[in-house]
Design a protein around this motif. Structure first.
Motif, PDB file in Angstrom:
ATOM      1  N   ARG A  95      -5.408  -2.371  -9.609  1.00  0.00           N
ATOM      2  CA  ARG A  95      -4.965  -3.329  -8.338  1.00  0.00           C
ATOM      3  C   ARG A  95      -5.309  -4.374  -8.412  1.00  0.00           C
ATOM      4  O   ARG A  95      -6.532  -4.749  -8.187  1.00  0.00           O
ATOM      5  CB  ARG A  95      -5.450  -2.332  -7.363  1.00  0.00           C
ATOM      6  CG  ARG A  95      -5.011  -0.987  -7.026  1.00  0.00           C
ATOM      7  CD  ARG A  95      -5.675  -0.139  -6.044  1.00  0.00           C
ATOM      8  NE  ARG A  95      -5.385   1.125  -6.450  1.00  0.00           N
ATOM      9  CZ  ARG A  95      -4.706   2.089  -5.501  1.00  0.00           C
ATOM     10  NH1 ARG A  95      -4.284   1.450  -4.469  1.00  0.00           N
ATOM     11  NH2 ARG A  95      -4.355   3.430  -5.958  1.00  0.00           N
ATOM     12  N   GLY A 140      -3.480  -6.656  -6.651  1.00  0.00           N
ATOM     13  CA  GLY A 140      -2.598  -6.955  -5.463  1.00  0.00           C
ATOM     14  C   GLY A 140      -3.143  -7.801  -4.322  1.00  0.00           C
ATOM     15  O   GLY A 140      -3.453  -8.882  -4.208  1.00  0.00           O
ATOM     16  N   LEU A 157       4.774  -2.287 -11.529  1.00  0.00           N
ATOM     17  CA  LEU A 157       3.789  -0.992 -11.001  1.00  0.00           C
ATOM     18  C   LEU A 157       4.369   0.365 -12.018  1.00  0.00           C
ATOM     19  O   LEU A 157       3.299   0.767 -12.435  1.00  0.00           O
ATOM     20  CB  LEU A 157       4.120  -0.727  -9.675  1.00  0.00           C
ATOM     21  CG  LEU A 157       3.768   0.473  -8.941  1.00  0.00           C
ATOM     22  CD1 LEU A 157       2.172   0.737  -9.316  1.00  0.00           C
ATOM     23  CD2 LEU A 157       4.098   0.604  -7.460  1.00  0.00           C
ATOM     24  N   VAL A 200       2.434   1.740  -3.469  1.00  0.00           N
ATOM     25  CA  VAL A 200       1.390   2.059  -4.511  1.00  0.00           C
ATOM     26  C   VAL A 200       0.997   3.719  -4.288  1.00  0.00           C
ATOM     27  O   VAL A 200       0.566   4.342  -5.252  1.00  0.00           O
ATOM     28  CB  VAL A 200       0.294   1.235  -4.374  1.00  0.00           C
ATOM     29  CG1 VAL A 200      -1.009   1.634  -5.389  1.00  0.00           C
ATOM     30  CG2 VAL A 200       0.681  -0.232  -4.771  1.00  0.00           C
ATOM     31  N   THR A 201       0.799   4.060  -2.990  1.00  0.00           N
ATOM     32  CA  THR A 201       0.504   5.336  -2.769  1.00  0.00           C
ATOM     33  C   THR A 201       1.446   6.363  -3.151  1.00  0.00           C
ATOM     34  O   THR A 201       1.187   7.393  -3.776  1.00  0.00           O
ATOM     35  CB  THR A 201       0.299   5.538  -1.196  1.00  0.00           C
ATOM     36  OG1 THR A 201      -0.778   4.609  -0.799  1.00  0.00           O
ATOM     37  CG2 THR A 201      -0.349   6.811  -0.856  1.00  0.00           C
ATOM     38  N   THR A 260       1.306  -8.853  -5.992  1.00  0.00           N
ATOM     39  CA  THR A 260       1.967  -9.132  -4.761  1.00  0.00           C
ATOM     40  C   THR A 260       3.087 -10.024  -4.806  1.00  0.00           C
ATOM     41  O   THR A 260       2.915 -10.860  -5.787  1.00  0.00           O
ATOM     42  CB  THR A 260       0.912 -10.023  -3.683  1.00  0.00           C
ATOM     43  OG1 THR A 260      -0.333  -9.267  -3.803  1.00  0.00           O
ATOM     44  CG2 THR A 260       1.346 -10.043  -2.285  1.00  0.00           C
ATOM     45  N   THR A 296     -14.166  -6.666  -5.338  1.00  0.00           N
ATOM     46  CA  THR A 296     -14.638  -5.284  -6.078  1.00  0.00           C
ATOM     47  C   THR A 296     -16.023  -5.136  -6.339  1.00  0.00           C
ATOM     48  O   THR A 296     -16.492  -3.880  -6.435  1.00  0.00           O
ATOM     49  CB  THR A 296     -13.837  -5.102  -7.302  1.00  0.00           C
ATOM     50  OG1 THR A 296     -14.008  -6.080  -8.124  1.00  0.00           O
ATOM     51  CG2 THR A 296     -12.143  -4.728  -6.955  1.00  0.00           C
ATOM     52  N   VAL A 319      -0.780  -3.476 -10.175  1.00  0.00           N
ATOM     53  CA  VAL A 319      -0.145  -3.818  -8.726  1.00  0.00           C
ATOM     54  C   VAL A 319      -0.579  -5.398  -8.559  1.00  0.00           C
ATOM     55  O   VAL A 319      -1.801  -5.926  -8.728  1.00  0.00           O
ATOM     56  CB  VAL A 319      -0.955  -3.047  -7.613  1.00  0.00           C
ATOM     57  CG1 VAL A 319      -0.399  -3.334  -6.461  1.00  0.00           C
ATOM     58  CG2 VAL A 319      -0.702  -1.541  -8.112  1.00  0.00           C
ATOM     59  N   SER A 352       0.910  -1.023   0.169  1.00  0.00           N
ATOM     60  CA  SER A 352       0.001  -0.125  -0.151  1.00  0.00           C
ATOM     61  C   SER A 352       0.928   1.417   0.064  1.00  0.00           C
ATOM     62  O   SER A 352       0.742   2.345  -0.599  1.00  0.00           O
ATOM     63  CB  SER A 352      -0.911  -0.142   1.064  1.00  0.00           C
ATOM     64  OG  SER A 352      -1.514   1.054   1.472  1.00  0.00           O
ATOM     65  N   VAL A 394      -3.764   3.323 -12.280  1.00  0.00           N
ATOM     66  CA  VAL A 394      -3.051   2.019 -11.837  1.00  0.00           C
ATOM     67  C   VAL A 394      -4.408   0.897 -11.466  1.00  0.00           C
ATOM     68  O   VAL A 394      -5.531   1.305 -11.008  1.00  0.00           O
ATOM     69  CB  VAL A 394      -2.610   2.416 -10.320  1.00  0.00           C
ATOM     70  CG1 VAL A 394      -2.368   1.208  -9.489  1.00  0.00           C
ATOM     71  CG2 VAL A 394      -1.778   3.532 -10.473  1.00  0.00           C
TER      72      VAL A 394
END
Lengths: 411, 411
Positions: A38, A40, A366, A24-25, A374, A45, A372, A21, A36
């Motif tokens: 995500r 990850g 990224l 990414v931020t 993991t 969603t 994104v 996090s 972006v």
């Protein structure tokens, strides 16, 4: 001065997902105009389904009137919810449970962490590698380990490597252990255990007086027939296994918070004096003393997952995510990337291209694809060189992510 | 065979409230036509207020649409809720906090139990007597004690008796301790600490390098001016105190589940090597690893407690309960029963008539007046001969209960 729990200081870096996090931020702040995608953290969603929403609202409405108001509920959860779960999620598998064996909680993460409370510190623990970091880190935090070595293995834990060579199926522990963590369908590798494999684990646990902590958080994503959804489908499992389940991924409850843990009455552990005591009794005491039950409207919402309407709606969403999984898996394979999982689990476990490290691939993905994922190494040393993509996402984002990856690495 | 946590077996009988529930259920089953009035467990009875209900529904509606859907939230809670609490509940007291010092949770019971995770087992603990049983039992469960003696005192815990003689105000611990539990307004005695008294505790903790675990779950019930609502109103408290707060009683959230814990950045504890580390950092790691945040709609509902409308509505209900407290207190006093509390707390702590034991009075009150209360001895040995009545209830029930008690014991 009060002494702190030194074991916390043995933990390496931050917990995996906060670190992702953070990166990414930082990227998003520096690139405000780039979209972006995500894939990850394994977060859903899709909105809650209509039947669940209705029950959730009804639950809130109950709290609006004195006659239907609910204050403290049972620490173990309402029996109407436990019984619904037994009837709808376990009976069809041929598994009989009593309501007092099912404990409703605010999530599997909490339960799989808190379960250590009821075991003696002397218990030897076996953990997969790679693995959901909570299993490892919570054992470090309670003081069951020494320090981590250079690779990231903590002294005192028996690791069970899950590699390409063994098909990501852990071998039996290399030494005698008391507690074995198993997670099928697996996070992060997406692999499942057949009935035969799971039976071999139950037999092993019974033969070796070990307790299996079975994480079935992803059972709803099994698409192939014959794969067990619960460890209790195996004879004898009630004498050796605790099972964790979650509404998080099954019904989009990651932000709603509800899970459950099954602790069968037949599951015994030993006192220092060798007396056998039911772990159900200890977990019940733990929950009564340290927990206060799950939010009432949340339990109403959870029960609606198992209504005919709710279940059909939830299945549609699971199918949607699994179609995402297929798109990712096949798209990557067509680009020449080796990948696993994604058939009975919402995770694709891929080998990083060009032998990159997991974090190098994370940064490249990224920075160059704005995608994104993991890093596999975040799940343990054997995850190095691997990467997890989650199938939770909107179709167009998933398709766009696959397109970007194929443009970058495809042949 | 896996070894269980033997410390659990040191615990006496069941946890207090399940035992009460068992006796009440047995009575109700045997007397289906008698109306039992429950002033036992401190559970609220009034519905959620309209502003909170609206926000709760809105929160659920957010989960109905992809654009406003919320999955995993921050483990520490949403900053819009922490900041609202800081602005509305702390700033008016002159207390400045940062959002990263406030951790939203699913309740004070969990937090006051889980907080022990971050302390070393060697820490010596001081606990009031009588006391909220969770403080005592969780210390037993982690293994900080030996067995209980005949009176119910566990070896290794320093008890601070709160008796009629000392006005139910604990004296400083009789030996050096590392952790001190304080609860004001007190559960079960209903007593409060003045600013001077609380300052003496902060000074004592600073002088003795101890950490105060301050339970402020009932601060909203303080009616007298000048009584501190937070320990951070006292200079220096940020260097020695953790504070627990709850929406349970304040806003009727016992079935909704939301609380918070403040761990100031300035609060340090020591490693084995004598290095000082911020406990905020450890608690943050604990929550990130073992907890997954509070249900999103619940956090929306909690924030609405502090809206102008919500706060006014909540205050009305608190006033209602405190009028109940007055009716119980004055009614019992007129019947010649000695009682305490009920002015700044929703609990009346009464001396049992005729020198009865607490459980004898419980059974008599249940069997002859059909009224449920809580035996004082359930809160600790010094509670023997006392009894707690809760002011949470419908007015007509409270009046009826007082009438029945006066008919039975009144002069």
């Amino acid at each position: 001065m009060a002494r702190l729990n030194d074991n916390y200081l043995k933990l390496q870096a931050g917990y995996l997902f906060p670190e992702i996090s953070r990166r990414v931020t930082a990227f998003a702040d520096a690139h405000p105009n780039d979209k972006v995608i995500r894939l990850g953290i394994g977060d859903v969603t899709k909105p809650l389904v209509p039947a669940v929403l209705k029950a959730f609202h009804d639950g809130v409405d109950d709290l609006a009137k004195g006659a239907s108001f609910h204050g403290y509920g049972p620490e173990q959860g309402y029996s109407w919810l436990s019984q619904t779960i037994i009837d709808k999620a376990y009976k069809p598998l041929g598994v009989e449970l009593e309501a007092s064996e099912v404990f409703i909680s605010d999530g599997s993460k909490c339960d799989s962490a808190n379960i250590l409370d009821i075991f003696d510190l002397s218990c030897k623990v076996a953990i997969g590698d790679p693995v959901y970091p909570v299993y490892n880190d919570t054992n470090v935090m309670v003081g069951r380990t020494g320090k981590a070595d250079e690779k990231g293995y903590y002294e005192g834990i028996v690791y069970m490597p899950c590699t390409e060579e063994n098909g990501f199926a852990p071998a039996f522990p290399s030494e005698k252990v008391d507690i074995i963590y198993l997670c099928f369908p697996n996070n992060p590798t997406g692999t499942v255990a057949t009935k035969e494999v799971l039976k071999s684990w139950v037999d092993y646990a019974l033969d070796n007086d070990a307790v299996i902590l079975f994480d079935a958080a992803y059972e709803a994503f099994i698409t192939e027939p014959g794969i067990p959804h619960s460890i209790y489908e195996i004879d004898g499992a009630k004498k050796c296994a605790i099972e964790f389940r979650s509404f998080s991924k099954t019904a989009g409850f990651t932000g709603v918070r509800c899970g459950l843990t099954v602790v069968p009455h037949d599951l015994m552990a030993s006192t220092a004096d060798g007396e056998k005591v039911s772990l159900n009794q200890l977990w019940n005491r733990r929950q009564c003393t340290k927990f206060n039950g799950v939010s009432y409207p949340v339990q109403k919402a959870a029960a609606a997952v198992y209504s005919d309407e709710g279940w059909a709606q939830v299945q549609e969403i699971i199918a949607y995510y699994m179609e995402n999984a297929r798109i990712i898996r096949e798209g990557l394979q067509e680009a020449g990337i080796t990948c696993y999982g994604g058939v009975n689990a919402p995770y694709i476990w891929l080998k990083t291209p060009e032998g990159m490290t997991s974090w190098d691939f994370f940064d490249k993905l990224l920075n160059e694809c704005f995608v994104v994922g993991t890093p596999g190494s975040g799940f343990g040393p054997s995850g190095e060189g691997y990467f997890r993509l989650s199938a939770f996402g909107e179709r167009e984002n998933v398709e766009e992510a696959v397109k970007r990856i194929r443009q970058k690495w495809g042949k």
